[in-house]
Each structure stands twice: as C-alpha cells, then as structure tokens.
Design a protein around this motif. Structure first.
Motif, mmCIF file in Angstrom:
data_model
loop_
_atom_site.group_PDB
_atom_site.id
_atom_site.type_symbol
_atom_site.label_atom_id
_atom_site.label_comp_id
_atom_site.label_asym_id
_atom_site.label_seq_id
_atom_site.Cartn_x
_atom_site.Cartn_y
_atom_site.Cartn_z
ATOM 1 N N UNK A 53 0.838 -1.205 0.000
ATOM 2 C CA UNK A 53 0.000 0.000 0.000
ATOM 3 C C UNK A 53 0.871 1.253 0.000
ATOM 4 N N UNK A 54 1.836 1.326 0.943
ATOM 5 C CA UNK A 54 2.628 2.556 1.055
ATOM 6 C C UNK A 54 3.507 2.781 -0.178
ATOM 7 N N UNK A 55 3.873 1.693 -0.872
ATOM 8 C CA UNK A 55 4.690 1.833 -2.075
ATOM 9 C C UNK A 55 3.979 2.658 -3.141
ATOM 10 N N UNK A 56 2.639 2.465 -3.242
ATOM 11 C CA UNK A 56 1.866 3.221 -4.225
ATOM 12 C C UNK A 56 1.851 4.703 -3.865
ATOM 13 N N UNK A 57 1.776 4.989 -2.562
ATOM 14 C CA UNK A 57 1.790 6.384 -2.117
ATOM 15 C C UNK A 57 3.145 7.019 -2.422
ATOM 16 N N UNK A 58 4.213 6.227 -2.291
ATOM 17 C CA UNK A 58 5.551 6.738 -2.618
ATOM 18 C C UNK A 58 5.653 7.085 -4.095
ATOM 19 N N UNK A 59 5.087 6.227 -4.951
ATOM 20 C CA UNK A 59 5.096 6.504 -6.390
ATOM 21 C C UNK A 59 4.387 7.820 -6.673
ATOM 22 N N UNK A 60 3.273 8.032 -5.965
ATOM 23 C CA UNK A 60 2.499 9.265 -6.157
ATOM 24 C C UNK A 60 3.318 10.486 -5.730
ATOM 25 N N UNK A 61 4.014 10.371 -4.585
ATOM 26 C CA UNK A 61 4.850 11.477 -4.102
ATOM 27 C C UNK A 61 5.992 11.740 -5.082
ATOM 28 N N UNK A 62 6.660 10.663 -5.519
ATOM 29 C CA UNK A 62 7.777 10.807 -6.463
ATOM 30 C C UNK A 62 7.293 11.454 -7.760
ATOM 31 N N UNK A 63 6.092 11.057 -8.201
ATOM 32 C CA UNK A 63 5.513 11.630 -9.418
ATOM 33 C C UNK A 63 5.263 13.133 -9.227
ATOM 34 N N UNK A 64 4.735 13.485 -8.050
ATOM 35 C CA UNK A 64 4.465 14.893 -7.750
ATOM 36 C C UNK A 64 5.733 15.726 -7.754
ATOM 37 N N UNK A 65 6.765 15.212 -7.078
ATOM 38 C CA UNK A 65 8.036 15.939 -7.010
ATOM 39 C C UNK A 65 8.643 16.068 -8.409
ATOM 40 N N UNK A 137 -1.505 13.813 11.552
ATOM 41 C CA UNK A 137 -0.255 13.581 12.280
ATOM 42 C C UNK A 137 0.130 12.100 12.256
ATOM 43 N N UNK A 138 -0.843 11.232 12.568
ATOM 44 C CA UNK A 138 -0.584 9.789 12.559
ATOM 45 C C UNK A 138 -0.204 9.314 11.167
ATOM 46 N N UNK A 139 -0.879 9.847 10.154
ATOM 47 C CA UNK A 139 -0.568 9.495 8.774
ATOM 48 C C UNK A 139 0.859 9.874 8.408
ATOM 49 N N UNK A 140 1.287 11.074 8.840
ATOM 50 C CA UNK A 140 2.659 11.513 8.538
ATOM 51 C C UNK A 140 3.680 10.568 9.151
ATOM 52 N N UNK A 141 3.439 10.200 10.425
ATOM 53 C CA UNK A 141 4.374 9.291 11.093
ATOM 54 C C UNK A 141 4.402 7.952 10.376
ATOM 55 N N UNK A 142 3.207 7.509 9.994
ATOM 56 C CA UNK A 142 3.082 6.232 9.302
ATOM 57 C C UNK A 142 3.835 6.268 7.974
ATOM 58 N N UNK A 143 3.697 7.368 7.230
ATOM 59 C CA UNK A 143 4.374 7.481 5.944
ATOM 60 C C UNK A 143 5.886 7.439 6.116
ATOM 61 N N UNK A 144 6.362 8.199 7.090
ATOM 62 C CA UNK A 144 7.801 8.244 7.362
ATOM 63 C C UNK A 144 8.303 6.876 7.845
ATOM 64 N N UNK A 145 7.592 6.306 8.811
ATOM 65 C CA UNK A 145 7.985 5.009 9.387
ATOM 66 C C UNK A 145 7.984 3.896 8.352
ATOM 67 N N UNK B 129 -3.499 12.114 3.221
ATOM 68 C CA UNK B 129 -2.725 13.339 2.957
ATOM 69 C C UNK B 129 -1.503 13.396 3.877
ATOM 70 N N UNK B 130 -1.721 12.997 5.150
ATOM 71 C CA UNK B 130 -0.617 12.949 6.108
ATOM 72 C C UNK B 130 0.457 11.962 5.671
ATOM 73 N N UNK B 131 0.031 10.787 5.236
ATOM 74 C CA UNK B 131 0.986 9.758 4.813
ATOM 75 C C UNK B 131 1.805 10.258 3.626
ATOM 76 N N UNK B 132 1.138 10.915 2.664
ATOM 77 C CA UNK B 132 1.861 11.460 1.507
ATOM 78 C C UNK B 132 2.872 12.502 1.970
ATOM 79 N N UNK B 133 2.460 13.335 2.944
ATOM 80 C CA UNK B 133 3.357 14.349 3.495
ATOM 81 C C UNK B 133 4.555 13.685 4.192
ATOM 82 N N UNK B 134 4.284 12.637 4.976
ATOM 83 C CA UNK B 134 5.350 11.924 5.683
ATOM 84 C C UNK B 134 6.362 11.314 4.726
ATOM 85 N N UNK B 135 5.861 10.765 3.623
ATOM 86 C CA UNK B 135 6.751 10.174 2.615
ATOM 87 C C UNK B 135 7.587 11.275 1.956
ATOM 88 N N UNK B 136 6.939 12.417 1.698
ATOM 89 C CA UNK B 136 7.653 13.556 1.120
ATOM 90 C C UNK B 136 8.780 14.020 2.055
#
Lengths: 191, 201
Positions: A53-65, A137-145, B129-136
């Motif tokens: 799941x998170x891999x797809x979100x990474x692709x989306x972020x990479x695409x955005x950047x 906030x939880x989502x951000x931590x989850x994305x980073x983690x 949105x948070x998860x996308x931000x965290x990955x960024x």
C-alpha cells in the motif's frame, strides 16, 4: 382522531426504517483472514510478489516531485528509485494499480453492506477538528515510518510475515509494541 | 515448478497491471468485510476491546504461509522466485515503532486508510494526505539519513535460517503461536467487551 394520527405516524416510522439502511455487521474475522490469506497466496503464485500500500503512495509522491521539479527528483536517490530512468511514468506501477483496486474493492464491499457514509471516525470525547489533526499527524508518522522500514502493514507485516521474512517479523513486533506503548496517551481520542 | 506464473513469462507487464487491479479489488473487499474500514475498530486493537486486527492478520498470515509451504513442498511454487525485501534490523525496528505509534494516533495503516476513504471517511482522507506528506518529508531528508537507512543489512534472510530451525518446524510454531494469540484475543474481547465499538448501536 388520536388513533388516526398514531397510525399515520406509525406508517412514517415504518418508512424511515425502510429508508435508513442499517449497516450489516462485519464478517467473521477468522474467515475474512482466510480469504485475505488466499488473496495473498494468489498474488504469490501469479506474480511472485505480495501485497502493498505505502509503495503506491511513494510513487504518487515521487511523481508529484518529478512534475514540480524534475532536477530535484532525479538528484535524490529515494525519488529516483520510483521514477526509474525517466522513460516510463512512475504511476504505471504494479502497486499503484493494486491500490486503485483496493479503492474499488473497499467501495463495493461497503456498498453491499450499507456502510458507505460520509463521516469522521472518532471516540465520543474528542472534537472533529482535533480528530482530523490527529489523523494527519498519525498518517505523517506512518508514511515516514513505512519508508524507513521498507514497507507498511501490508508489504512487511502481512506479506513478509507469511514468507517468514526476519526483518518483517522484527517490524511487526515493533508495530504492536509502539501501538500498545502509546495507546494510553491516545485514550481520549478513542475511548 | 510452474509458479510464480509471471516469473516464468506466462504474461507481460501490461497484463500484470490488470492482474494488480483485480488482486487489489479482492484485497480491498476483504479488508472492508473484516471491519478494517473503521478507525475505531482498528484502534480498539490497542485497548484490547476489539481484536479483529490480530485475528484477521494472523489468519491471513497462517493461510498464506501454509499455502506457500505446501505448494513449495509439492514442487509447484518456486519460493526463491518470490520477491522478499532484505532485512535491515535497526531501520526496520525503528520504522515499525514509529509506524505503531502513528497507527494509534491516526487510527489507520496505509492500506486500511484507502478502504476507509472509499467508504466515505474524512479522517481517512486526512490520514492519506498525512501519509503522503510523511513520505515527502522522508524523501527530502533521505540524503541525511541514507547511512542509517542502509545500516545493519543482513540480506534476504528467513526465520528458519535466523533461528537455525527447519522451515517446517517454524511453520508449525507460527501456527501454534497464532492459535495461542487467538485464544488470548477471545479472552480479552470478553473482558473488555464494555468498550468495544462494535457492540454499540
């Protein structure tokens, strides 16, 4: 006269019951788990890879950047892994298509059970805006983690768990440890 | 050996994306059926009142693990061709810890947030949105933490090799552990039934 009014109101109460679709109870967790396990097994057999799941979100972020600043994206090893050599779109990716499927599958299941509803999920002791802030906030931590761990609950815990991957089991134990250790501080949000 | 089919070149990458979409539908459907579209049910796992996360996850792990094991034993599935991430002990342990804390704060994990959003939850949208931000953020600080990210690498390693036990024995032990965890989960759910969000309404 009062009995007539009563009858009319009863009629409407019945109508309300018909209009208000009651959400069906969730399925048996063990049977659901076996079903999910078979989906995962099918993915192993057909594709030679598990779910994610998170891999797809990474692709989306990479695409955005990449869209905003191509030089910045290609100079960064992390984004480069998702962008590749630049000849194909980062969104033309196995996990991106899988997650689009998850979106559809979740919607179909929810619709069949009468569970589609615009809502904010929270415990009774917290305001909506606070809950939304915590979700971000939880989502951000989850994305980073998830990036640090090279996968999330789907890609590491579930997939790696079934393959008996050492790193995935270390990850899974730490996820539960982190959740249980921090649950006390979040009790006002959920209980 | 006939499987994994993709690795034996039975179909091309374009077809694999169609398969990804179909497998995703089945994945999302299962998650929603199991109650994983609800943040309150997911979070209740950490208050011991609703143990669906543990039950669904471990039934799924056991099912897929047994399937992979037996399909390997009969020579149908080549386990070496299934993609596995390498083990990086410290980054994965710390990542898991951050993710676990994020789970109880946010109420979802990435996969379940997608399902919850699909059924209309706004907090799941905020979470995504948070998860996308965290990955960024991870991407932006990546050059600074690349050393740690690539530290304590053990390569691809499975529990049987790490524990010096046979594959079959580890499979058996995981099944025993799962059954034990299910028994504890049932006990906890009875004890904390008063605060189980599923018992409301």
């Amino acid at each position: 006269m009062t009995s007539l009014a009563k009858k009319i109101s009863e009629l409407f109460t019945k109508d309300i019951e018909v209009v208000e679709v009651k959400p069906k109870p969730y399925s048996n967790p063990y049977l659901t788990g076996i079903g999910l396990g078979l989906v995962l097994l099918l993915s192993f057999v057909i594709m030679g890879r598990g779910l994610g799941a998170s891999g797809a979100m990474s692709s989306l972020v990479a695409f955005g950047v990449q869209t905003i600043s191509p030089e910045h994206a290609t100079s960064n090893e992390f984004y480069k892994e998702y962008i590749g050599d630049g000849t194909t779109n980062p969104l033309k990716d196995w996990l991106v298509f899988e997650v689009l499927g998850v979106l559809v599958g979740g919607f179909v299941s929810g619709a069949l059970a009468g569970r589609i509803k615009k809502r904010v999920e929270k415990g009774p002791n917290i305001s909506k805006s606070k809950r939304l802030l915590f979700a971000f906030l939880g989502g951000s931590m989850m994305g980073f983690g998830a990036k640090l761990a090279r996968g999330c609950t789907s890609g590491q815990a579930l997939t790696g768990g079934a393959l008996l991957n050492l790193g995935s089991w270390i990850f899974m134990i730490m996820v539960f440890a982190g959740g249980y250790a921090f649950a006390y501080f979040m009790r006002r949000q959920w209980l | 050996m006939n499987a994994p089919f993709f690795k034996f070149g039975y179909f091309n990458t374009e077809i694999s994306l169609v398969i990804a979409f179909i497998i995703g539908i089945a994945f999302g459907f299962s998650l929603e059926r199991g109650g994983f579209g609800s943040a309150r049910i997911l979070a209740a796992q950490f208050y011991l009142s609703n143990m669906r996360v543990l039950k669904v996850m471990f039934s799924a792990i056991v099912t897929a693990m047994l399937g992979v094991y037996y399909l390997g034993v009969i020579g149908f599935l080549d386990l070496k061709l299934i993609y596995m991430t390498e083990t990086y002990v410290l980054p994965q342990a710390l990542g898991g810890l951050i993710l676990g804390i994020g789970f109880v704060i946010g109420g979802y994990c990435p996969g379940t947030s997608v399902v919850s959003f699909a059924t209309g939850s706004l907090d799941a949208l905020m979470y995504i949105l948070g998860a996308l931000f965290g990955i960024f953020v991870f991407g932006e600080v990546y050059p600074l933490i690349a050393n740690f990210y690539n530290s304590t690498n053990m390569g691809v390693v499975r529990l049987p090799e790490a524990l010096h036990l046979s594959y079959g024995l580890v499979v058996f032990l995981v099944v025993v552990m799962a059954v034990g965890a299910f028994a504890l989960a049932e006990w906890a759910e009875k004890k904390f039934a008063f605060r189980n969000p599923e018992n409301e309404k």
